[in-house]
Design a protein around this motif. Structure first.
Motif, PDB file in Angstrom:
ATOM      1  N   THR A 125       0.826  -1.204   0.000  1.00  0.00           N
ATOM      2  CA  THR A 125       0.000   0.000   0.000  1.00  0.00           C
ATOM      3  C   THR A 125       0.861   1.255   0.000  1.00  0.00           C
ATOM      4  OG1 THR A 125      -1.825  -1.107   1.132  1.00  0.00           O
ATOM      5  CG2 THR A 125      -1.761   1.294   1.269  1.00  0.00           C
ATOM      6  N   CYS A 126       1.939   1.231   0.789  1.00  0.00           N
ATOM      7  CA  CYS A 126       2.868   2.365   0.834  1.00  0.00           C
ATOM      8  C   CYS A 126       3.522   2.569  -0.530  1.00  0.00           C
ATOM      9  CB  CYS A 126       3.916   2.128   1.918  1.00  0.00           C
ATOM     10  SG  CYS A 126       5.093   3.481   2.110  1.00  0.00           S
ATOM     11  N   SER A 127       3.904   1.481  -1.186  1.00  0.00           N
ATOM     12  CA  SER A 127       4.488   1.572  -2.521  1.00  0.00           C
ATOM     13  C   SER A 127       3.538   2.275  -3.487  1.00  0.00           C
ATOM     14  CB  SER A 127       4.826   0.173  -3.038  1.00  0.00           C
ATOM     15  OG  SER A 127       5.093   0.182  -4.422  1.00  0.00           O
ATOM     16  N   ALA A 128       2.274   1.895  -3.422  1.00  0.00           N
ATOM     17  CA  ALA A 128       1.283   2.481  -4.326  1.00  0.00           C
ATOM     18  C   ALA A 128       0.988   3.932  -3.967  1.00  0.00           C
ATOM     19  CB  ALA A 128       0.001   1.654  -4.288  1.00  0.00           C
ATOM     20  N   ARG A 129       0.829   4.194  -2.676  1.00  0.00           N
ATOM     21  CA  ARG A 129       0.460   5.544  -2.234  1.00  0.00           C
ATOM     22  C   ARG A 129       1.555   6.565  -2.539  1.00  0.00           C
ATOM     23  NH1 ARG A 129      -0.143   4.430   2.733  1.00  0.00           N
ATOM     24  NH2 ARG A 129       1.898   5.148   3.442  1.00  0.00           N
ATOM     25  N   GLU A 130       2.806   6.177  -2.323  1.00  0.00           N
ATOM     26  CA  GLU A 130       3.908   7.111  -2.501  1.00  0.00           C
ATOM     27  C   GLU A 130       4.647   6.921  -3.826  1.00  0.00           C
ATOM     28  OE1 GLU A 130       6.485   7.143   0.892  1.00  0.00           O
ATOM     29  OE2 GLU A 130       4.817   7.263   2.324  1.00  0.00           O
ATOM     30  N   GLN A 131       4.149   6.007  -4.645  1.00  0.00           N
ATOM     31  CA  GLN A 131       4.771   5.704  -5.943  1.00  0.00           C
ATOM     32  C   GLN A 131       6.267   5.423  -5.774  1.00  0.00           C
ATOM     33  OE1 GLN A 131       3.654   8.750  -8.803  1.00  0.00           O
ATOM     34  NE2 GLN A 131       1.757   7.688  -9.235  1.00  0.00           N
ATOM     35  N   ARG A 132       6.537   4.393  -4.984  1.00  0.00           N
ATOM     36  CA  ARG A 132       7.912   3.964  -4.736  1.00  0.00           C
ATOM     37  C   ARG A 132       8.121   2.553  -5.285  1.00  0.00           C
ATOM     38  NH1 ARG A 132      10.935   6.820  -0.986  1.00  0.00           N
ATOM     39  NH2 ARG A 132       9.823   8.524   0.055  1.00  0.00           N
ATOM     40  N   VAL A 133       9.316   2.314  -5.800  1.00  0.00           N
ATOM     41  CA  VAL A 133       9.692   0.982  -6.252  1.00  0.00           C
ATOM     42  C   VAL A 133      10.029   0.146  -5.019  1.00  0.00           C
ATOM     43  CG1 VAL A 133      11.292  -0.374  -7.640  1.00  0.00           C
ATOM     44  CG2 VAL A 133      10.640   1.934  -8.386  1.00  0.00           C
ATOM     45  N   LEU A 134       9.280  -0.924  -4.804  1.00  0.00           N
ATOM     46  CA  LEU A 134       9.517  -1.780  -3.648  1.00  0.00           C
ATOM     47  C   LEU A 134      10.630  -2.770  -3.954  1.00  0.00           C
ATOM     48  CD1 LEU A 134       8.764  -2.811  -0.827  1.00  0.00           C
ATOM     49  CD2 LEU A 134       7.060  -4.281  -1.919  1.00  0.00           C
ATOM     50  N   LEU A 135      11.674  -2.754  -3.140  1.00  0.00           N
ATOM     51  CA  LEU A 135      12.780  -3.696  -3.273  1.00  0.00           C
ATOM     52  C   LEU A 135      12.633  -4.776  -2.219  1.00  0.00           C
ATOM     53  CD1 LEU A 135      15.757  -1.183  -3.690  1.00  0.00           C
ATOM     54  CD2 LEU A 135      14.338  -2.220  -5.475  1.00  0.00           C
ATOM     55  N   ARG A 144       2.108  -9.009  -5.225  1.00  0.00           N
ATOM     56  CA  ARG A 144       0.899  -8.330  -4.771  1.00  0.00           C
ATOM     57  C   ARG A 144       0.433  -7.320  -5.818  1.00  0.00           C
ATOM     58  NH1 ARG A 144      -0.403  -9.558   0.525  1.00  0.00           N
ATOM     59  NH2 ARG A 144      -2.025  -7.990   0.379  1.00  0.00           N
ATOM     60  N   ARG A 145      -0.853  -7.378  -6.139  1.00  0.00           N
ATOM     61  CA  ARG A 145      -1.390  -6.580  -7.232  1.00  0.00           C
ATOM     62  C   ARG A 145      -1.389  -5.080  -6.942  1.00  0.00           C
ATOM     63  NH1 ARG A 145       0.009 -10.002  -9.805  1.00  0.00           N
ATOM     64  NH2 ARG A 145      -1.146 -11.685 -10.771  1.00  0.00           N
ATOM     65  N   GLU A 146      -1.418  -4.682  -5.649  1.00  0.00           N
ATOM     66  CA  GLU A 146      -1.504  -3.257  -5.342  1.00  0.00           C
ATOM     67  C   GLU A 146      -0.168  -2.535  -5.464  1.00  0.00           C
ATOM     68  OE1 GLU A 146      -1.825  -5.323  -1.213  1.00  0.00           O
ATOM     69  OE2 GLU A 146      -1.955  -5.839  -3.340  1.00  0.00           O
ATOM     70  N   LEU A 147       0.916  -3.271  -5.676  1.00  0.00           N
ATOM     71  CA  LEU A 147       2.229  -2.640  -5.831  1.00  0.00           C
ATOM     72  C   LEU A 147       2.218  -1.621  -6.967  1.00  0.00           C
ATOM     73  CD1 LEU A 147       5.020  -5.369  -5.649  1.00  0.00           C
ATOM     74  CD2 LEU A 147       4.528  -3.581  -3.999  1.00  0.00           C
ATOM     75  N   TRP A 148       2.903  -0.503  -6.765  1.00  0.00           N
ATOM     76  CA  TRP A 148       3.084   0.448  -7.862  1.00  0.00           C
ATOM     77  C   TRP A 148       4.179  -0.045  -8.802  1.00  0.00           C
ATOM     78  CZ3 TRP A 148       7.145   4.099  -8.961  1.00  0.00           C
ATOM     79  CH2 TRP A 148       6.813   4.973 -10.009  1.00  0.00           C
ATOM     80  N   ALA A 149       5.295  -0.460  -8.220  1.00  0.00           N
ATOM     81  CA  ALA A 149       6.401  -1.053  -8.974  1.00  0.00           C
ATOM     82  C   ALA A 149       7.269  -1.805  -7.977  1.00  0.00           C
ATOM     83  CB  ALA A 149       7.219   0.015  -9.702  1.00  0.00           C
ATOM     84  N   GLY A 150       8.022  -2.774  -8.460  1.00  0.00           N
ATOM     85  CA  GLY A 150       8.851  -3.549  -7.551  1.00  0.00           C
ATOM     86  C   GLY A 150      10.028  -4.172  -8.262  1.00  0.00           C
TER      87      GLY A 150
END
Length: 240
Positions: A125-135, A144-150
């Motif tokens: 959720t944090c990745s999506a909300r703040e548009q951050r690439v999750l490492l 997870r489908r809600e990821l913005w990017a990873g």
């Protein structure tokens, strides 16, 4: 599943994620006739964050393509440097990547990190909300489908992790501009302005200081500076 059978081949860079019997080249797999190609790829072990171009019979398709009988599918690895839509390029690191987070911050890369495990849903959720690439090194989290990017972090060694991330995303480097503790921005500070935050020996021994604009932590070129400078210089020489 008794659905369409397709022939699928993965790039060698993706061998880490797939079963051994699929690493030699093109193999056959049965689909259900309803699920997307993205679902098929992930069901075979590859997070979509690690899949690059998807091709069917030589034509590029999206992850939403529904495979049909007899199709020949190619799954490429991501192109490096990988371009991420949106700006600025920012990151969010899983709980097990604390050392990597500090090294990225040392280089001025915006790297958010929670020192306690807040759970996969909250991270996504944090990745999506703040548009951050999750490492992360957690393949399930990256699905997870809600990821913005990873992105999957391939090594468990911090120095190799850093080279992997810098090589993959080519973020702008601005060494010594971020707080390694909280990710805030650093500004120049006078000795007088931070005197109340220093131990006596530090105040007597150093004259040049910086201070975090967020947590107000003071910084100076102390005993560990030479070692940290080596990390910075090596990264800038290769990726700066």
């Amino acid at each position: 599943m008794n659905g369409p059978r397709v022939h699928i081949a993965f790039a060698p860079e993706l061998n880490l994620f797939i079963a051994a019997d699929r690493r030699a080249g093109r193999t056959e797999t049965e689909t259900d006739g309803v699920s997307s190609l993205g679902h098929v790829v992930e069901s075979l072990g590859v997070p979509l964050t690690e899949a690059g171009t998807l091709s069917v019979d030589g034509a590029v398709v999206t992850a939403g393509h529904v495979p049909r009988e007899g199709e020949r599918i190619e799954v490429a690895a991501v192109t490096r440097p990988q371009r991420v839509p949106g700006a600025p390029l920012r990151f969010l690191l899983d709980v097990h990547l604390g050392t990597l987070a500090r090294r990225m911050r040392l280089l001025g890369v915006d790297a958010a990190y929670f020192s306690e495990d807040i759970g996969d849903p909250a991270l996504a959720t944090c990745s999506a909300r703040e548009q951050r690439v999750l490492l992360s090194r957690d393949r399930g989290l990256l699905r997870r489908r809600e990821l913005w990017a990873g992105a999957y972090v391939y090594s468990d060694r911090p120095e190799e992790q850093l080279r992997d991330v810098l090589g993959r995303f080519a973020p702008p480097l601005a060494p010594w501009t971020r707080c390694t503790a909280c990710n805030g921005e650093l500004k120049e500070a006078t000795k007088e302005s931070v005197a109340g935050l220093l131990e006596g020996g530090t105040e007597r021994s150093y004259d040049v200081f910086a201070q975090c604009t967020a947590c107000e932590r003071p910084y100076w070129r102390g005993a560990h500076h030479a070692r940290l400078a080596e990390v910075v210089e090596a990264a800038v020489a290769e990726f700066g």
